[in-house]
Design an enzyme around this catalytic site. Sequence first.
Site, PDB file in Angstrom:
ATOM      1  CD  GLU A   1      40.494  40.997  31.102  1.00 15.47           C
ATOM      2  OE1 GLU A   1      40.866  40.634  29.971  1.00 15.47           O
ATOM      3  OE2 GLU A   1      40.251  40.205  32.027  1.00 15.47           O
TER       4      GLU A   1
ATOM      5  CG  ASN B   1      41.324  49.075  41.614  1.00 17.97           C
ATOM      6  OD1 ASN B   1      42.056  49.708  42.376  1.00 17.97           O
ATOM      7  ND2 ASN B   1      40.944  47.840  41.863  1.00 17.97           N
TER       8      ASN B   1
ATOM      9  CB  ALA C   1      39.624  39.426  46.731  1.00 16.77           C
ATOM     10  CB  VAL C   2      43.906  41.424  50.053  1.00 13.14           C
ATOM     11  CG1 VAL C   2      44.492  41.412  51.470  1.00 13.14           C
ATOM     12  CG2 VAL C   2      44.817  40.651  49.102  1.00 13.14           C
TER      13      VAL C   2
ATOM     14  CE1 TYR D   1      47.056  43.418  40.143  1.00 10.96           C
ATOM     15  CE2 TYR D   1      45.591  44.791  38.830  1.00 10.96           C
ATOM     16  CZ  TYR D   1      45.784  43.837  39.814  1.00 10.96           C
ATOM     17  OH  TYR D   1      44.698  43.297  40.461  1.00 10.96           O
TER      18      TYR D   1
END
Length: 203
Positions: free
Chosen positions: A151, A156, A118-119, A163
């Site tokens: 996952e 998204n 998370a950012v 990734y």
Amino acid sequence: MLKKFRDWLTSGSTTIPVLENGQQLKLSQRTKLSQSHFVLDDGNVLEPIVGSDKDVEALLAVQKACYNGETPWNAAALHHELKRNTNALYIVIRRFSEPVGFIGAWLVEKEAHITNVAVIPSFQKKGVASWMIRELERISVHEGMDILSLEVRMSNVKAQRLYRELGFKDGKIKKFYYSSDHEDALEMSKKLVRNEGARFESV
């Protein structure tokens, strides 16, 4: 992949390296980061640290900023991760002591599984998530892991693209994976390669 980690977590297994003096070190205690600071292209200087139980409020704040006020990992879960889960590792990124992002992972049975990345919105698309994933990969190789996995929501697409750029390959689709809305998840993984010439500092 995640079933293996859930089974391990509920089994009560707490395999920890033991030093000659009998002292036991958790993963978070024996991990050293490669940098004390790094600079973004926009000039912001960020400080990465290994997360501890003192960082729970920071992790909650980052989640709220990312997930419309929600905290998928609540305070109780994070306290457990940071105090009791000996094979969990959290890296927290700060700017002037204020949290801007974090990554969490479990390192179990030759596999490092990312549980959360998370950012906060104002620091997204600046390379923060990429830095955290690469640093986790470096640590995972040092810890003898063979695979880095995660996952991601099927919707998204932005995260999936990141990734893949970092070397992750698509795996199977997990139907109704997310409990909040039953969205499917895409499993992604990356084989880790040990660089025999690399040097790592140990505690």
